[in-house]
Scaffold this motif. Structure first.
Motif, PDB file in Angstrom:
ATOM      1  N   ALA A 116      -9.232  42.492  46.624  1.00 48.16           N
ATOM      2  CA  ALA A 116      -8.638  42.695  45.033  1.00 48.16           C
ATOM      3  C   ALA A 116      -7.473  43.967  45.317  1.00 48.16           C
ATOM      4  CB  ALA A 116      -9.422  42.775  44.087  1.00 48.16           C
ATOM      5  N   ARG A 117      -8.030  45.018  45.991  1.00 53.65           N
ATOM      6  CA  ARG A 117      -7.217  46.128  46.005  1.00 53.65           C
ATOM      7  C   ARG A 117      -6.060  45.754  47.049  1.00 53.65           C
ATOM      8  NH1 ARG A 117      -5.499  48.122  43.052  1.00 53.65           N
ATOM      9  NH2 ARG A 117      -4.178  50.080  43.218  1.00 53.65           N
ATOM     10  N   LEU A 118      -6.452  45.156  48.251  1.00 54.37           N
ATOM     11  CA  LEU A 118      -5.405  44.892  49.366  1.00 54.37           C
ATOM     12  C   LEU A 118      -4.189  44.018  48.438  1.00 54.37           C
ATOM     13  CD1 LEU A 118      -4.154  44.773  52.158  1.00 54.37           C
ATOM     14  CD2 LEU A 118      -5.821  42.909  52.482  1.00 54.37           C
ATOM     15  N   ASN A 119      -4.496  42.989  47.790  1.00 56.04           N
ATOM     16  CA  ASN A 119      -3.684  41.936  47.373  1.00 56.04           C
ATOM     17  C   ASN A 119      -2.728  42.892  46.271  1.00 56.04           C
ATOM     18  OD1 ASN A 119      -2.736  39.203  46.918  1.00 56.04           O
ATOM     19  ND2 ASN A 119      -3.387  39.354  44.882  1.00 56.04           N
ATOM     20  N   SER A 120      -3.368  43.784  45.406  1.00 56.67           N
ATOM     21  CA  SER A 120      -2.654  44.409  44.545  1.00 56.67           C
ATOM     22  C   SER A 120      -1.462  45.466  45.217  1.00 56.67           C
ATOM     23  CB  SER A 120      -3.379  45.474  43.611  1.00 56.67           C
ATOM     24  OG  SER A 120      -2.479  46.171  42.707  1.00 56.67           O
ATOM     25  N   LEU A 121      -1.936  46.003  46.202  1.00 52.22           N
ATOM     26  CA  LEU A 121      -1.067  46.797  47.348  1.00 52.22           C
ATOM     27  C   LEU A 121       0.175  46.126  47.800  1.00 52.22           C
ATOM     28  CD1 LEU A 121      -3.572  49.301  48.783  1.00 52.22           C
ATOM     29  CD2 LEU A 121      -2.147  49.803  46.726  1.00 52.22           C
ATOM     30  N   CYS A 122      -0.295  44.937  48.411  1.00 51.09           N
ATOM     31  CA  CYS A 122       0.733  43.829  48.789  1.00 51.09           C
ATOM     32  C   CYS A 122       1.837  43.402  47.930  1.00 51.09           C
ATOM     33  CB  CYS A 122      -0.106  42.642  49.263  1.00 51.09           C
ATOM     34  SG  CYS A 122      -0.936  42.897  50.749  1.00 51.09           S
ATOM     35  N   GLN A 123       1.695  43.673  46.587  1.00 57.37           N
ATOM     36  CA  GLN A 123       2.876  43.447  45.832  1.00 57.37           C
ATOM     37  C   GLN A 123       4.056  44.189  45.961  1.00 57.37           C
ATOM     38  OE1 GLN A 123       1.983  40.492  43.536  1.00 57.37           O
ATOM     39  NE2 GLN A 123       0.320  41.068  44.848  1.00 57.37           N
ATOM     40  N   GLY A 124       3.834  45.344  46.674  1.00 55.84           N
ATOM     41  CA  GLY A 124       5.006  45.993  47.029  1.00 55.84           C
ATOM     42  C   GLY A 124       5.665  46.948  46.051  1.00 55.84           C
ATOM     43  N   PHE A 125       4.790  47.572  45.122  1.00 53.62           N
ATOM     44  CA  PHE A 125       5.126  48.510  44.043  1.00 53.62           C
ATOM     45  C   PHE A 125       4.366  49.787  44.286  1.00 53.62           C
ATOM     46  CE2 PHE A 125       6.876  44.617  41.967  1.00 53.62           C
ATOM     47  CZ  PHE A 125       8.170  45.091  41.573  1.00 53.62           C
ATOM     48  N   SER A 126       3.816  50.183  45.296  1.00 51.84           N
ATOM     49  CA  SER A 126       2.799  51.172  45.616  1.00 51.84           C
ATOM     50  C   SER A 126       3.229  52.209  46.495  1.00 51.84           C
ATOM     51  CB  SER A 126       1.405  50.351  45.833  1.00 51.84           C
ATOM     52  OG  SER A 126       1.000  49.414  44.955  1.00 51.84           O
ATOM     53  N   GLY A 127       4.148  52.227  47.030  1.00 54.77           N
ATOM     54  CA  GLY A 127       4.758  52.928  47.971  1.00 54.77           C
ATOM     55  C   GLY A 127       4.014  53.483  49.263  1.00 54.77           C
ATOM     56  N   VAL A 128       3.105  52.423  49.513  1.00 56.20           N
ATOM     57  CA  VAL A 128       2.062  52.522  50.923  1.00 56.20           C
ATOM     58  C   VAL A 128       2.818  52.144  52.011  1.00 56.20           C
ATOM     59  CG1 VAL A 128       0.231  52.486  49.274  1.00 56.20           C
ATOM     60  CG2 VAL A 128       1.032  50.354  50.422  1.00 56.20           C
ATOM     61  N   SER A 129       2.270  52.469  53.077  1.00 57.91           N
ATOM     62  CA  SER A 129       2.831  51.919  54.448  1.00 57.91           C
ATOM     63  C   SER A 129       2.053  50.526  54.753  1.00 57.91           C
ATOM     64  CB  SER A 129       2.566  52.899  55.485  1.00 57.91           C
ATOM     65  OG  SER A 129       1.013  53.021  55.649  1.00 57.91           O
ATOM     66  N   VAL A 130       2.976  49.883  55.879  1.00 52.09           N
ATOM     67  CA  VAL A 130       2.148  48.736  56.323  1.00 52.09           C
ATOM     68  C   VAL A 130       0.858  49.068  56.945  1.00 52.09           C
ATOM     69  CG1 VAL A 130       2.508  46.766  57.918  1.00 52.09           C
ATOM     70  CG2 VAL A 130       4.367  47.484  56.568  1.00 52.09           C
ATOM     71  N   ALA A 131       0.676  50.155  57.540  1.00 49.20           N
ATOM     72  CA  ALA A 131      -0.434  50.618  58.472  1.00 49.20           C
ATOM     73  C   ALA A 131      -1.517  50.694  57.496  1.00 49.20           C
ATOM     74  CB  ALA A 131      -0.079  51.998  58.963  1.00 49.20           C
ATOM     75  N   LEU A 132      -1.644  51.218  56.232  1.00 51.73           N
ATOM     76  CA  LEU A 132      -2.573  51.296  54.973  1.00 51.73           C
ATOM     77  C   LEU A 132      -3.021  49.481  54.912  1.00 51.73           C
ATOM     78  CD1 LEU A 132      -4.521  52.357  53.256  1.00 51.73           C
ATOM     79  CD2 LEU A 132      -2.612  52.502  51.613  1.00 51.73           C
ATOM     80  N   LEU A 133      -2.092  48.730  54.642  1.00 48.50           N
ATOM     81  CA  LEU A 133      -2.490  47.399  54.419  1.00 48.50           C
ATOM     82  C   LEU A 133      -3.125  46.775  55.555  1.00 48.50           C
ATOM     83  CD1 LEU A 133       0.717  46.034  52.639  1.00 48.50           C
ATOM     84  CD2 LEU A 133      -1.118  47.230  51.643  1.00 48.50           C
ATOM     85  N   GLU A 134      -2.865  47.181  56.854  1.00 47.87           N
ATOM     86  CA  GLU A 134      -3.481  46.709  58.153  1.00 47.87           C
ATOM     87  C   GLU A 134      -4.896  47.220  58.259  1.00 47.87           C
ATOM     88  OE1 GLU A 134      -0.527  47.900  60.895  1.00 47.87           O
ATOM     89  OE2 GLU A 134       0.329  45.828  61.034  1.00 47.87           O
ATOM     90  N   GLN A 135      -4.895  48.221  57.771  1.00 48.30           N
ATOM     91  CA  GLN A 135      -6.379  48.974  58.032  1.00 48.30           C
ATOM     92  C   GLN A 135      -7.244  48.188  57.043  1.00 48.30           C
ATOM     93  OE1 GLN A 135      -6.962  51.234  60.250  1.00 48.30           O
ATOM     94  NE2 GLN A 135      -8.471  52.926  59.251  1.00 48.30           N
TER      95      GLN A 135
END
Length: 526
Positions: A116-135
């Motif tokens: 659930a958290r990964l999917n929310s961050l993948c919406q592209g509105f959170s200002g996070v890095s791709v590295a965080l999503l990969e982690q």
């Protein structure tokens, strides 16, 4: 469960985060390790994620004021953080939120939370890095699951305290489940070839300030409630047969007059299970008691609620729900309150009420079946004992008491959690959702109702057997007496549960049936 690295699993089609919206079924499949996780590798997806992070970097270089990046959190938003301390702020956020208590979320629940958290961050509105999503994806792939205490969230600003345990694990701190054992996060990451993150300025806030825990639990609750709806219908059919009931109560024309579609579906399922034609009309009693006659109306409430509950849950699942949001295209920082979990709170409060009513319905059916005054000719407590030993056997007497206790506890938990909003955090968080408490309550109500259903499965297995014994004529096979679907269910139950001919301890039977229910072992109406 044995540890299996799902990064190269050929047995399942991976769920690609960022490729398309997730359904509840996707989260459930990940939680059960039926499917693996991958991060979408499309260049446009990754470029969008990178644009948000790059925009924040540029704002920092230009000395922009960004909530949670160059300021303190919550009520401390007026506190300016010196530039040299900005990199440490995310570490402090997850550190001081490490105050959860209570039982740990199960591995299945932890996987759902990660999804659930990964999917929310993948919406592209959170200002996070791709590295965080990969982690986060790596945690799912290697089944390294943060040990998250279940208590401590008021559901706005999201699930701060429980999600702090995810943030800490990503950075190599606190503990994880690995192959069912507790392992320090740093050790587990190293063994999986993963490097602890150093969070970028907003990433701690992005991980923690959202509704992932309540949403994950809601996905699991929905899956269980949907199956329970069908199981309660099958139990009702077997209860009706046990009680020598009137199947014409479920007539299609009758239900066309009150066209709630979920209620009509339950009645249609019962029509498929029971002979409903005029030739099968029971003339001994014009109307059955409400717990049988009105079963479609009770189960139908839950069945009719499921589509709207799905919409609430899946909208939340596929949303960006932290604060502030980062618009990577318009290059704006948008301050709002998407961390507020009101929709999940409402969904879970509504679901637990509908589910508890199903528990109450089944409990009332059981009370009729074990009572010699109301079960239309069957033995007291559905005892299968005969002859000289009959006086010392008590059949399902104690089981009915336990089912009543589980029902009472389920009903007690139906007070809506969402009405207990508290003003917290120096009155900054002065209206909160309580969505996570509502979701936890709902799961407990489901657990109790499944226990009632397990008791009813023993009861109807016994009751159908006793009724069939009394209706068997000549060489007519036993399995032909209930309708075909009920005969198949009776045969399946008979593989697990022996007839209660002599009193015995029923706890092992109940635990086995609970395993079957939670594994959704019986194909019912789909």
């Amino acid at each position: 469960m044995p540890h299996t690295d799902l990064t190269s699993s050929a047995s399942s089609t991976p769920i690609r985060f960022g490729a398309q919206p997730l359904a509840i079924e996707d989260v459930v499949a990940l939680a059960r390790r039926e499917r693996s996780a991958q991060l979408h590798d499309a260049p446009d997806f990754r470029a969008r994620i990178a644009r948000g992070a790059d925009f924040l970097d540029r704002l920092l270089r230009e000395d922009g004021t960004i909530y949670g990046v160059t300021t303190g959190y919550g009520d401390s938003c007026t506190v300016t953080v010196p530039p040299e301390l900005v990199p440490e702020l995310p570490h402090h956020l997850y550190t001081y939120h490490g105050c959860g208590l209570g039982a740990l979320f199960t591995p299945e629940q932890a996987r759902a939370i990660l999804a659930a958290r990964l999917n929310s961050l993948c919406q592209g509105f959170s200002g996070v890095s791709v590295a965080l999503l990969e982690q986060i994806t790596g945690l799912l792939q290697h089944d390294l699951l943060p040990q998250i205490p279940c208590e401590g969230s008021v559901g706005a600003s999201g699930d701060l305290t429980p999600l702090s345990y995810l943030a800490a694990v990503l950075c190599g701190e606190r503990d994880v489940w690995r192959e069912g054992a507790t392992v320090p996060a740093a050790q587990a990451l190293a063994a999986a070839g993963m490097t602890p993150l150093r969070l970028r300025p907003k990433e701690g806030l992005a991980i923690m300030n959202g509704t992932a825990v309540m949403t994950a639990l809601a996905c699991l609750a929905f899956d269980r409630a949907r199956y329970l709806c069908q199981l309660a219908t099958r139990i009702t059919a077997m209860s009706s047969f046990t009680l020598d009931g009137n199947a014409h109560h479920f007539d299609a024309t009758l239900f066309s007059a009150k066209p709630h579609p979920g209620q009509q579906q339950v009645a249609a399922w019962l029509q498929r299970d029971l002979p409903c034609g005029q030739a099968h009309r029971n003339e001994k009693r014009l109307q059955d008691r409400y717990s049988v006659r009105c079963a479609p109306h009770v189960i139908g409430v839950l069945n009719d609620a499921l589509p709207s509950l799905r919409q609430f849950i899946e909208n939340e699942l596929n949303s960006a729900n932290d604060n502030p949001l980062i618009d990577p295209d318009g290059e704006r920082v948008l301050h709002g309150g998407h961390f507020y979990g009101g929709h999940i709170a409402f969904a879970m409060d509504s679901m637990k009420t509908a589910v508890a009513n199903v528990a109450d319905l089944l409990d009332r059916q059981m009370a009729l079946m074990v009572d010699q005054r109301y079960n239309n000719g069957l033995p007291a407590n559905l005892s299968g004992a005969q002859g000289a030993r009959a006086p010392i056997n008590h059949g399902l007497k104690a089981l009915q008491i336990s089912a009543s206790a589980w029902t009472a506890e389920a009903l007690k938990l139906t007070m809506p959690a969402s009405v207990f909003s508290r003003s917290t955090e120096c009155h900054n968080q002065d209206k909160v959702s309580m969505g996570t408490i509502a979701a936890r309550d709902c799961l407990r109500v489901l657990e109790l109702t499944e226990q009632v259903a397990a008791a009813l499965l023993i009861t109807v297995r016994q009751g159908v057997w006793l009724r069939s014994q009394r209706q068997q004529v000549g060489d007519t096979p036993l399995q032909d007496l209930p309708a075909g679907r009920l005969a198949a269910m009776q045969a399946a139950l008979s593989e697990d549960i022996a007839v209660v001919a002599e009193d015995r301890m029923l706890e092992p039977d109940l635990r086995l049936l609970l395993q079957r229910i939670r594994a959704q072992a019986w194909s019912l109406y789909d």
